[in-house]
Every structure is written in structure tokens, then in C-alpha cells.
Motif scaffolding. Structure first.
Motif, PDB file in Angstrom:
ATOM      1  N   THR A  39       0.829  -1.210   0.000  1.00 26.04           N
ATOM      2  CA  THR A  39       0.000   0.000   0.000  1.00 26.04           C
ATOM      3  C   THR A  39       0.860   1.255   0.000  1.00 26.04           C
ATOM      4  O   THR A  39       2.004   1.251   0.463  1.00 26.04           O
ATOM      5  N   LEU A  40       0.265   2.337  -0.491  1.00 27.51           N
ATOM      6  CA  LEU A  40       0.883   3.661  -0.399  1.00 27.51           C
ATOM      7  C   LEU A  40       1.010   4.028   1.083  1.00 27.51           C
ATOM      8  O   LEU A  40       0.164   3.660   1.899  1.00 27.51           O
ATOM      9  N   ILE A  41       2.058   4.752   1.427  1.00 23.60           N
ATOM     10  CA  ILE A  41       2.197   5.253   2.798  1.00 23.60           C
ATOM     11  C   ILE A  41       1.349   6.528   2.908  1.00 23.60           C
ATOM     12  O   ILE A  41       1.515   7.448   2.102  1.00 23.60           O
TER      13      ILE A  41
ATOM     14  N   GLN B 112       9.548  12.353 -13.275  1.00 23.22           N
ATOM     15  CA  GLN B 112      10.843  12.185 -12.595  1.00 23.22           C
ATOM     16  C   GLN B 112      10.677  11.915 -11.095  1.00 23.22           C
ATOM     17  O   GLN B 112      11.516  11.272 -10.472  1.00 23.22           O
ATOM     18  N   HIS B 113       9.586  12.423 -10.522  1.00 21.63           N
ATOM     19  CA  HIS B 113       9.276  12.228  -9.107  1.00 21.63           C
ATOM     20  C   HIS B 113       9.336  10.751  -8.695  1.00 21.63           C
ATOM     21  O   HIS B 113       9.717  10.423  -7.572  1.00 21.63           O
ATOM     22  N   LEU B 114       9.004   9.867  -9.657  1.00 23.90           N
ATOM     23  CA  LEU B 114       8.962   8.433  -9.352  1.00 23.90           C
ATOM     24  C   LEU B 114      10.354   7.821  -9.203  1.00 23.90           C
ATOM     25  O   LEU B 114      10.495   6.714  -8.703  1.00 23.90           O
TER      26      LEU B 114
ATOM     27  N   ASP C 289      11.707   7.933  -1.369  1.00 25.04           N
ATOM     28  CA  ASP C 289      10.914   6.838  -0.818  1.00 25.04           C
ATOM     29  C   ASP C 289       9.912   6.253  -1.818  1.00 25.04           C
ATOM     30  O   ASP C 289       9.589   5.069  -1.761  1.00 25.04           O
ATOM     31  N   VAL C 290       9.402   7.102  -2.712  1.00 30.93           N
ATOM     32  CA  VAL C 290       8.326   6.689  -3.614  1.00 30.93           C
ATOM     33  C   VAL C 290       8.734   5.492  -4.480  1.00 30.93           C
ATOM     34  O   VAL C 290       7.894   4.701  -4.916  1.00 30.93           O
ATOM     35  N   ARG C 291      10.060   5.304  -4.692  1.00 29.47           N
ATOM     36  CA  ARG C 291      10.545   4.172  -5.503  1.00 29.47           C
ATOM     37  C   ARG C 291      10.149   2.829  -4.894  1.00 29.47           C
ATOM     38  O   ARG C 291      10.123   1.819  -5.591  1.00 29.47           O
TER      39      ARG C 291
HETATM   40  N1  GLN Z   1       1.033  12.446  -3.515  1.00 28.31           N
HETATM   41  C1  GLN Z   1       1.741  11.225  -3.755  1.00 28.31           C
HETATM   42  C2  GLN Z   1       3.157  11.520  -4.212  1.00 28.31           C
HETATM   43  O1  GLN Z   1       3.426  12.606  -4.633  1.00 28.31           O
HETATM   44  C3  GLN Z   1       1.048  10.390  -4.794  1.00 28.31           C
HETATM   45  C4  GLN Z   1      -0.260   9.879  -4.340  1.00 28.31           C
HETATM   46  C5  GLN Z   1      -1.043   9.299  -5.470  1.00 28.31           C
HETATM   47  O2  GLN Z   1      -0.583   9.069  -6.577  1.00 28.31           O
HETATM   48  N2  GLN Z   1      -2.266   9.091  -5.200  1.00 28.31           N
HETATM   49  O3  GLN Z   1       4.016  10.673  -4.112  1.00 28.31           O
END
Ligand code: GLN
Length: 276
Positions: free
Chosen positions: A88-90, A192-194, A198-200
Motif C-alpha cells: 500500500t501507499l504510505i 521524474q518524481h517516481l 521513498d516513492v521508488r
Molecule cells: N502524492 C503522492 C506523491 O506525490 C502520490 C499519491 C497518489 O498518486 N495518489 O508521491
């Protein structure tokens, strides 16, 4: 090695992270079972060999970018302590705006709420805890998320939220709600944010959407009308540059009173709209 010595070394090792001191203190608290104030007050305490080896392992993983919340399995959202997992997303502080706006748009009478893509159950549980008179349904298409959300509800003693396995609206056909809320995936795969931070480590299924990140928002906007009572509200989180596009999508789908709210960073973050 003392707490102080470990902390100093850990903070240096985490220099690449956004919050080295906070991260090191949380990991120390997790391994020792002590509070932050204990760690600060008793920083001349010796750490055991077992604690040190556990801390070394966690520190290496954190230095490699793994989110602290996945290392401890826990994250605060709203006033709730939630279990989280890499399925899950944090939950993000920004998403608390979605909860605030949902509460502001809920009528004072007992109502029903649907949370699409509930993940840990964060949004559904925050609303349910604030409004014990309301029935909240959280859905997710990932089975592991549904069981995590259910266990969070159980541990927190929240009895007015239930969770279901559902591909968006598939498990709620024939039902109508007072309010529908969602933090859907809304990031473009090329963003690029991805690639950073941490999001990786978070699941693509919770983050990425086709069509410049708008595909899921379009699908929800197109179908939500069937699942809302007349006068009911749809609230969507989105990227800070997507507000205008999201408002247009909602208007094309015959929603009225379409407007956007800004998060604490001053960025457009939540757009809401009413079914006529
Ligand atoms: N806000 C989150 C981020 O920037 C993304 C959340 C989403 O995609 N629902 O990492």
C-alpha cells in the motif's frame, strides 16, 4: 555502544535522506521500544548486541532508500496509528486535506461514505473515527490492502468502517452514497518524481495512471454519478498541476459546484464536485 554514539553515526550515514535525525530516532525507538523523550533523556544507555545488529540492518535498508514506515510497519495519519505494508501507499500528511474536506462536505445527518482505493484504510478510518454515526465503505482491488485496512479498523476499534475487494465500483453496484472520496493513482509513468526517494519503494498500482496521470480520475468521474445520491459529493486528490484538468473532467460529467482546495504547501490538491 551508547544510544548517543549510535545516533551520531546513524545521522551521518543517512545524510542523503530528507530527515536523517527523525529517521534515526524512529528506528531507535522501534528497536528499543522506547519513546523519543526516553531516547533523548537516557542517551548514555548502552545498546545490546542484538539491538545493534537489528539497528544496523534497518539503517542499511534506510540508507538504500526504503521508507521508514515500511521498516517499522507503522505510520501516523490524522490521529490514527496505522499499520502499513509495501502493498500500500504510505499515507501522506497532504491527504489529511482530503479528510478535512470530506468532513466539511458531509451533512450533519447520518450518511454513507465510499473510499475508492483505500490502501491502508487511512481516509476511510479517519472519516469513520470522526463520524461514528456514518457508515464508511473502503474498497481496493488489491486483496492485501483490504486485509490490512480491516486489521487497522479492528486494532483501532473502529466498527463503522467495512472494507471490500473491488475494482473501483465493481463490488458496490446498486448502492448509492452521500459522499465518495478517493486518492487514486495520478502520476504519469514518465514523471521524474517516481525516480527519487521513498516513492521508488511504493507500489506502482497506487501511484501511476495512464493519460498524463488522469486515466483513473476520468474513470471515477464518469462512473461516480451512478453511485451518489442526488446532492452527494465527489472529492478527489490530484497532482498540484492537475486541478484545471480535473475540474474540466468533472464538469464534462455534469457535476456542479466544482472547486479546488489547496494543501498546506499552497498547492492545488483536492477538487470536489456535487451531483445535481
Ligand atoms: N502524492 C503522492 C506523491 O506525490 C502520490 C499519491 C497518489 O498518486 N495518489 O508521491
Amino acid at each position: 555502544m551508547t544510544v548517543r554514539q549510535w545516533l551520531r553515526a546513524a545521522i551521518a550515514r543517512l545524510a542523503g535522506s530528507e530527515s536523517p535525525k527523525r529517521d534515526a530516532e524512529i528506528l531507535l525507538g522501534f528497536v528499543t521500544g522506547k519513546s523519543r523523550s526516553w531516547i533523548i533523556a537516557f542517551d548514555d544507555s548502552e545498546l545490546s548486541a542484538e539491538q545493534l545488529s537489528q539497528l544496523d540492518d534497518l539503517l542499511a535498508r534506510r540508507a538504500n532508500g526504503e521508507p521508514v514506515a515500511y521498516l517499522t510497519g507503522q505510520r501516523e495519519f490524522w490521529s490514527l496509528s496505522l499499520s502499513v505494508s509495501p502493498d500500500t501507499l504510505i499515507p501522506r500528511p497532504d491527504t489529511e486535506l482530503l479528510v478535512e474536506q470530506a468532513l466539511a462536505h458531509l451533512p450533519e445527518t447520518a450518511s454513507t461514505v465510499l473510499d475508492l482505493g483505500t490502501g491502508t484504510g487511512a481516509i476511510a478510518l479517519a472519516i469513520a473515527s470522526e463520524r461514528p454515526d456514518c457508515q464508511v465503505t473502503g474498497v481496493d482491488r488489491i486483496a492485501a490492502a483490504v486485509s490490512l485496512a480491516e486489521s487497522n479498523a479492528q486494532r483501532l476499534g473502529i466498527t463503522n468502517a467495512r472494507f471490500r475487494l473491488s475494482n473501483w465500483f465493481s463490488a458496490v453496484s446498486g448502492e448509492q452514497f452521500t459522499l465518495i472520496v478517493s486518492n487514486p493513482p495520478y502520476i504519469d509513468a514518465e514523471d521524474q518524481h517516481l525516480q527519487q526517494g521513498d516513492v521508488r519503494f511504493e507500489p506502482d498500482s497506487a501511484l501511476i495512471a495512464a493519460d498524463n496521470g488522469l486515466a483513473d480520475i476520468k474513470q471515477i468521474a464518469a462512473e461516480a454519478g451512478h453511485y451518489l445520491l442526488p446532492g452527494g459529493w465527489l472529492l478527489l486528490e490530484h497532482g498540484w498541476q492537475q486541478a484545471e484538468a480535473v475540474r474540466a473532467i468533472l464538469q464534462q460529467n455534469h457535476f456542479v459546484s466544482v472547486a479546488t482546495a489547496k494543501d498546506y504547501g499552497g498547492n492545488d490538491r483536492v477538487t470536489y464536485a456535487q451531483k445535481r
